[in-house]
Design an enzyme around this catalytic site. Sequence first.
Site, PDB file in Angstrom:
ATOM      1  NE  ARG A   1       7.070  -2.899   6.203  1.00 38.33           N
ATOM      2  CZ  ARG A   1       5.730  -2.845   6.190  1.00 38.33           C
ATOM      3  NH1 ARG A   1       5.099  -2.139   5.265  1.00 38.33           N
ATOM      4  NH2 ARG A   1       5.045  -3.508   7.091  1.00 38.33           N
TER       5      ARG A   1
ATOM      6  CE  LYS B   1      -2.097  -1.010   3.891  1.00 42.43           C
ATOM      7  NZ  LYS B   1      -1.388  -2.269   4.160  1.00 42.43           N
TER       8      LYS B   1
ATOM      9  NE  ARG C   1       1.841  -4.953  11.309  1.00 43.65           N
ATOM     10  CZ  ARG C   1       2.956  -4.911  10.575  1.00 43.65           C
ATOM     11  NH1 ARG C   1       4.066  -5.489  11.006  1.00 43.65           N
ATOM     12  NH2 ARG C   1       2.962  -4.296   9.435  1.00 43.65           N
TER      13      ARG C   1
HETATM   14  P1  ADP Z   1       0.892  -2.058   7.693  1.00 41.19           P
HETATM   15  O1  ADP Z   1       2.246  -2.282   7.116  1.00 41.19           O
HETATM   16  O2  ADP Z   1       0.533  -3.093   8.701  1.00 41.19           O
HETATM   17  O3  ADP Z   1      -0.150  -1.815   6.668  1.00 41.19           O
HETATM   18  P2  ADP Z   1       0.611   0.582   8.973  1.00 41.19           P
HETATM   19  O4  ADP Z   1       1.801   1.421   8.878  1.00 41.19           O
HETATM   20  O5  ADP Z   1      -0.577   0.954   8.152  1.00 41.19           O
HETATM   21  O6  ADP Z   1       1.072  -0.883   8.680  1.00 41.19           O
HETATM   22  O7  ADP Z   1       0.147   0.459  10.487  1.00 41.19           O
HETATM   23  C1  ADP Z   1       1.035   0.139  11.527  1.00 41.19           C
HETATM   24  C2  ADP Z   1       0.268   0.121  12.837  1.00 41.19           C
HETATM   25  O8  ADP Z   1      -0.279   1.430  13.098  1.00 41.19           O
HETATM   26  C3  ADP Z   1      -0.927  -0.815  12.888  1.00 41.19           C
HETATM   27  O9  ADP Z   1      -0.568  -2.122  13.259  1.00 41.19           O
HETATM   28  C4  ADP Z   1      -1.813  -0.139  13.936  1.00 41.19           C
HETATM   29  O10 ADP Z   1      -1.351  -0.406  15.251  1.00 41.19           O
HETATM   30  C5  ADP Z   1      -1.576   1.338  13.675  1.00 41.19           C
HETATM   31  N1  ADP Z   1      -2.559   1.895  12.720  1.00 41.19           N
HETATM   32  C6  ADP Z   1      -2.307   2.409  11.485  1.00 41.19           C
HETATM   33  N2  ADP Z   1      -3.435   2.837  10.904  1.00 41.19           N
HETATM   34  C7  ADP Z   1      -4.442   2.597  11.790  1.00 41.19           C
HETATM   35  C8  ADP Z   1      -5.853   2.795  11.771  1.00 41.19           C
HETATM   36  N3  ADP Z   1      -6.472   3.337  10.716  1.00 41.19           N
HETATM   37  N4  ADP Z   1      -6.561   2.421  12.868  1.00 41.19           N
HETATM   38  C9  ADP Z   1      -5.954   1.878  13.943  1.00 41.19           C
HETATM   39  N5  ADP Z   1      -4.648   1.651  14.020  1.00 41.19           N
HETATM   40  C10 ADP Z   1      -3.881   2.004  12.953  1.00 41.19           C
HETATM   41  P1  ADP Z   2       2.171  -1.838   3.242  1.00 39.71           P
HETATM   42  O1  ADP Z   2       2.156  -0.326   3.256  1.00 39.71           O
HETATM   43  O2  ADP Z   2       0.957  -2.402   2.556  1.00 39.71           O
HETATM   44  O3  ADP Z   2       2.380  -2.448   4.580  1.00 39.71           O
HETATM   45  P2  ADP Z   2       4.757  -1.590   1.807  1.00 39.71           P
HETATM   46  O4  ADP Z   2       4.449  -0.714   0.644  1.00 39.71           O
HETATM   47  O5  ADP Z   2       5.518  -1.016   2.922  1.00 39.71           O
HETATM   48  O6  ADP Z   2       3.397  -2.274   2.339  1.00 39.71           O
HETATM   49  O7  ADP Z   2       5.488  -2.882   1.234  1.00 39.71           O
HETATM   50  C1  ADP Z   2       5.897  -3.937   2.107  1.00 39.71           C
HETATM   51  C2  ADP Z   2       7.283  -4.433   1.696  1.00 39.71           C
HETATM   52  O8  ADP Z   2       7.218  -5.095   0.432  1.00 39.71           O
HETATM   53  C3  ADP Z   2       8.320  -3.325   1.515  1.00 39.71           C
HETATM   54  O9  ADP Z   2       9.557  -3.858   1.905  1.00 39.71           O
HETATM   55  C4  ADP Z   2       8.289  -3.046   0.010  1.00 39.71           C
HETATM   56  O10 ADP Z   2       9.536  -2.539  -0.457  1.00 39.71           O
HETATM   57  C5  ADP Z   2       8.008  -4.424  -0.557  1.00 39.71           C
HETATM   58  N1  ADP Z   2       7.174  -4.406  -1.773  1.00 39.71           N
HETATM   59  C6  ADP Z   2       6.192  -3.539  -2.105  1.00 39.71           C
HETATM   60  N2  ADP Z   2       5.623  -3.881  -3.285  1.00 39.71           N
HETATM   61  C7  ADP Z   2       6.278  -5.008  -3.714  1.00 39.71           C
HETATM   62  C8  ADP Z   2       6.171  -5.855  -4.872  1.00 39.71           C
HETATM   63  N3  ADP Z   2       5.258  -5.630  -5.825  1.00 39.71           N
HETATM   64  N4  ADP Z   2       7.004  -6.907  -4.955  1.00 39.71           N
HETATM   65  C9  ADP Z   2       7.919  -7.154  -3.972  1.00 39.71           C
HETATM   66  N5  ADP Z   2       8.069  -6.401  -2.874  1.00 39.71           N
HETATM   67  C10 ADP Z   2       7.266  -5.340  -2.729  1.00 39.71           C
END
Ligand code: ADP
Ligand code: ADP
Length: 213
Positions: A127, A13, A171
């Site tokens: 990551r 994302k 998570r």
């Molecule tokens: P992910 O890689 O899991 O998508 P995020 O960076 O979006 O991670 O979120 C990391 C943490 O921040 C989550 O595990 C949660 O604890 C908190 N968090 C992020 N967005 C929200 C939300 N919209 N509501 C509640 N907690 C959130």
């Molecule tokens: P999210 O915000 O959904 O938690 P990230 O964008 O941080 O996810 O991506 C999670 C991990 O996967 C990061 O280390 C990123 O560099 C890697 N990543 C993202 N997209 C791809 C892809 N299409 N193929 C392989 N690795 C990816």
Amino acid sequence: MHLVLLGPPGAGKGTQATILARDLRLAHISTGDMLRTAVREGSDLGLAAREYMDRGELVPDELVIALIQDRLGAPDARGGFILDGFPRNVSQAERLDEILEELNLPLELVLNLQVPEAELIRRMTGRRVCPGCGESYHLVFNPPKSLGVCDQCGEDLIQRDDDKEATVRMRLEVYERENAPLVEYYGEAGLLVDIDGRGTVEQVYDRIRSELK
Ligand code: ADP
Ligand code: ADP
Ligand code: ZN
């Protein structure tokens, strides 16, 4: 464009939202990044959020909703936005609808990024993130140009505390529980589009762009 990007932790994302925001000049609004900044700064919000984040649980709705309400009210959001990591459950989605209605910025599309669990674990455990600008890298799949250093701002990359295996599992469980009703909610609203999140960053990006045409 007024977009939401849904998907499990590690789906990509943040990676996709960052590129979309640059290409389409959208405000990239990531509650995860905003919360991590609050934790790093040691603000009241950060202190309240930290214990939940460390356990891999959701931070209480009131806290993130206040954050989002503030952020969406900023002038740049009027030029379009992409929400990344918000909403995470139906009650956040309902509050978001109210906030956007008041601002007269209704959602246009909800992109639901889908990636199999084994791949999510590979993506999350490799990551590395930039504490300066939030840019996300991967040791193998998406390495920075120079080892351990952010391409964008030159800061040293770190591993997120919640990207260790035990927290990753938690998570994923939280996601499994909360996301199905959310997908149903946006499906009924006629806003949902599924995106295959497998393959390279560029392949996924092309799929998203073809839905935005
Ligand atoms: P992910 O890689 O899991 O998508 P995020 O960076 O979006 O991670 O979120 C990391 C943490 O921040 C989550 O595990 C949660 O604890 C908190 N968090 C992020 N967005 C929200 C939300 N919209 N509501 C509640 N907690 C959130
Ligand atoms: P999210 O915000 O959904 O938690 P990230 O964008 O941080 O996810 O991506 C999670 C991990 O996967 C990061 O280390 C990123 O560099 C890697 N990543 C993202 N997209 C791809 C892809 N299409 N193929 C392989 N690795 C990816
Ligand atoms: Zn950086």
